[in-house]
Design a protein around this motif. Structure first.
Motif, PDB file in Angstrom:
ATOM      1  N   GLY A 260      21.187 -11.273  26.600  1.00 47.31           N
ATOM      2  CA  GLY A 260      22.073 -11.646  27.696  1.00 47.31           C
ATOM      3  C   GLY A 260      23.481 -11.949  27.220  1.00 47.31           C
ATOM      4  O   GLY A 260      23.693 -12.358  26.071  1.00 47.31           O
ATOM      5  N   VAL A 261      24.447 -11.770  28.117  1.00 44.35           N
ATOM      6  CA  VAL A 261      25.850 -11.995  27.745  1.00 44.35           C
ATOM      7  C   VAL A 261      26.164 -13.475  27.574  1.00 44.35           C
ATOM      8  O   VAL A 261      27.249 -13.825  27.091  1.00 44.35           O
ATOM      9  CB  VAL A 261      26.807 -11.375  28.781  1.00 44.35           C
ATOM     10  N   ASP A 262      25.223 -14.333  27.944  1.00 44.81           N
ATOM     11  CA  ASP A 262      25.407 -15.771  27.740  1.00 44.81           C
ATOM     12  C   ASP A 262      24.656 -16.264  26.502  1.00 44.81           C
ATOM     13  O   ASP A 262      24.614 -17.466  26.242  1.00 44.81           O
ATOM     14  CB  ASP A 262      24.936 -16.543  28.968  1.00 44.81           C
ATOM     15  N   VAL A 263      24.083 -15.328  25.756  1.00 40.06           N
ATOM     16  CA  VAL A 263      23.341 -15.677  24.546  1.00 40.06           C
ATOM     17  C   VAL A 263      24.137 -15.199  23.330  1.00 40.06           C
ATOM     18  O   VAL A 263      24.293 -13.992  23.124  1.00 40.06           O
ATOM     19  CB  VAL A 263      21.941 -15.028  24.539  1.00 40.06           C
ATOM     20  N   ALA A 264      24.661 -16.122  22.557  1.00 41.49           N
ATOM     21  CA  ALA A 264      25.429 -15.753  21.370  1.00 41.49           C
ATOM     22  C   ALA A 264      24.470 -15.323  20.273  1.00 41.49           C
ATOM     23  O   ALA A 264      23.708 -16.138  19.742  1.00 41.49           O
ATOM     24  CB  ALA A 264      26.271 -16.935  20.900  1.00 41.49           C
ATOM     25  N   TYR A 265      24.481 -14.048  19.971  1.00 45.26           N
ATOM     26  CA  TYR A 265      23.627 -13.536  18.905  1.00 45.26           C
ATOM     27  C   TYR A 265      24.397 -12.502  18.096  1.00 45.26           C
ATOM     28  O   TYR A 265      24.947 -11.563  18.673  1.00 45.26           O
ATOM     29  CB  TYR A 265      22.347 -12.914  19.473  1.00 45.26           C
ATOM     30  N   PRO A 266      24.406 -12.692  16.788  1.00 44.40           N
ATOM     31  CA  PRO A 266      23.902 -13.856  16.044  1.00 44.40           C
ATOM     32  C   PRO A 266      24.702 -15.127  16.349  1.00 44.40           C
ATOM     33  O   PRO A 266      25.864 -15.038  16.739  1.00 44.40           O
ATOM     34  CB  PRO A 266      24.058 -13.431  14.584  1.00 44.40           C
ATOM     35  N   ARG A 267      24.067 -16.261  16.170  1.00 45.17           N
ATOM     36  CA  ARG A 267      24.718 -17.524  16.529  1.00 45.17           C
ATOM     37  C   ARG A 267      26.022 -17.735  15.773  1.00 45.17           C
ATOM     38  O   ARG A 267      26.959 -18.349  16.293  1.00 45.17           O
ATOM     39  CB  ARG A 267      23.769 -18.694  16.252  1.00 45.17           C
ATOM     40  N   ALA A 268      26.074 -17.225  14.568  1.00 42.39           N
ATOM     41  CA  ALA A 268      27.285 -17.388  13.765  1.00 42.39           C
ATOM     42  C   ALA A 268      28.480 -16.677  14.376  1.00 42.39           C
ATOM     43  O   ALA A 268      29.616 -16.938  13.977  1.00 42.39           O
ATOM     44  CB  ALA A 268      27.040 -16.864  12.346  1.00 42.39           C
ATOM     45  N   HIS A 269      28.233 -15.786  15.343  1.00 45.91           N
ATOM     46  CA  HIS A 269      29.318 -15.034  15.962  1.00 45.91           C
ATOM     47  C   HIS A 269      29.729 -15.595  17.323  1.00 45.91           C
ATOM     48  O   HIS A 269      30.375 -14.901  18.111  1.00 45.91           O
ATOM     49  CB  HIS A 269      28.915 -13.560  16.112  1.00 45.91           C
TER      50      HIS A 269
END
Length: 383
Positions: free
Chosen positions: A171-180
């Protein structure tokens, strides 16, 4: 613009099924999304498309559907493809989007830059330079926001204050990878983050492969910068070839495992894949008329610009011993007085040295011409 019922149905199908069932796109094109969802709604009681649309709107996003002004015409390629296997995903039901850019406008001049997650310093430098140069030339850089080449491409475009699009597997609300997370926020400010997966969807492994077709379809061409033997970026290239898009690859060291995929592509698909080394060469392949790569002029040599006869004479003149004008004239098939008349200026220019027993080349005169003279003395063995 499509109606609300059709939009809600596409949003619902995106949540309930998405690209996990590729044949759903065929059903939607034949019967319409509302009719398809009506037949599936009872199996997915927890799906609430209005809630998803409200959530996205609260985040400043929107759900872009076929028929919307923002839907890019480049995605029409799915409708022009011959019927393939049911396992091949087709046109997205819609694209969830966050960001300040207009998807249709950004894709008018868009190019994908993709490659290995386990990139080398060489690869990330090349990807960033390519993306920066493309952004300077008015191109939108599209990639997948992954580690390695993807991230370098986005950073390169942003460094040049150019637009960039990240196509996510979740989803566009899920930052993946989190570091990005910060990188994705900058992309939203300077372009778009899009996905066919509903908000909150996790980035399952299979979705990385299905999203690659969107990266390839949105753009005029795909540039592969570093890819191992089994790199997922090769899947993006496969889709680009399937869509008839321009496929380009950057060569790397022949000893580098991260460039094996690039080299194999250039060798096995030599009629379709183009070798590129910089942004100018990419633009030459996918740009309009007149967008040609300019190459720096070759370094000028001491013999460049000299008349043909003079260059021939320097070629047959020895460097380690002296020779008279008559001997040179015989080698050239010219009159001795013609050769003698040329010697004075050559001595003044420092190309020829006058000795008691004749003439010979100086170190400057031995330097080859950048224009590519033969560099071979004739007859052989007289150098």
């Amino acid at each position: 613009m499509i109606g609300d019922s059709e939009r809600w149905a596409r949003a619902a199908l995106s949540r309930a099924i998405g690209s996990d069932r590729p044949a759903i796109g065929v059903e939607v094109s034949r019967r319409g999304a509302a009719a398809v969802w009506a037949g599936l709604r009872d199996r997915h009681p927890a799906v609430d498309p209005e809630r998803d649309l409200r959530l996205l709107a609260a985040l400043g996003g929107r759900f872009i559907c076929p028929g919307d002004p923002e839907w890019p015409s480049s995605l029409d390629v799915f409708g022009r493809l011959p019927d393939g296997p049911d396992t091949e995903p087709g046109e997205p039901l819609g694209l969830w989007a966050r960001g300040n850019g207009d998807l249709s406008q950004l894709c008018e001049r868009a190019v994908a830059v993709v490659g290995s997650r386990a990139a080398t310093g060489y690869g990330t430098t090349v990807a960033a330079d390519l993306a920066s140069g493309l952004a300077d030339r008015g191109w939108t850089v599209v990639s997948g926001a992954a580690f390695g080449i993807d991230a370098a491409a986005h950073h390169g475009a942003l460094a040049a204050s150019g637009p960039t699009i990240a196509v996510l597997a979740g989803g566009v609300d899920v930052a993946y990878p989190r570091a990005h997370a910060d990188l994705l926020a900058r992309i939203r400010d300077n372009g778009l983050v899009i996905s066919e997966s509903a908000p909150g969807s996790p980035p399952y492994r299979g979705r990385f492969l299905t999203r690659n077709r969107i990266i390839a379809a949105l753009t005029r061409g795909t540039v592969l910068v570093e890819a191992g033997h089994r790199s997922g970026a090769l899947n993006t290239v496969r889709h680009a070839r399937r869509f008839g898009r321009v496929v380009m690859a950057v060569p790397g060291p022949v000893t580098s495992a991260t460039s094996v995929g690039c080299h194999r592509l250039l060798r096995t698909h030599r009629e379709q894949a183009v070798l590129v080394t910089d942004a100018a060469e990419v633009c030459e392949e996918i740009g309009g008329i007149g967008e040609l790569a300019e190459y720096p002029p070759a370094d000028t040599g001491s013999r460049d610009g000299l008349p043909e006869l003079v260059r021939r004479m320097l070629d047959v003149m020895p460097a380690r011993r002296s020779v008279g004008a008559a001997v040179l004239a015989q080698r050239l098939g010219e009159r001795p007085e013609t050769v003698q008349a040329l010697m004075g200026p050559l001595v003044v220019e420092g190309l020829v040295e006058l000795r008691n027993d004749g003439y010979r080349l100086t170190a400057l005169g031995r330097a080859p011409s950048a224009a590519g003279t033969s560099g071979r003395c004739e007859p052989a063995g007289r150098c």
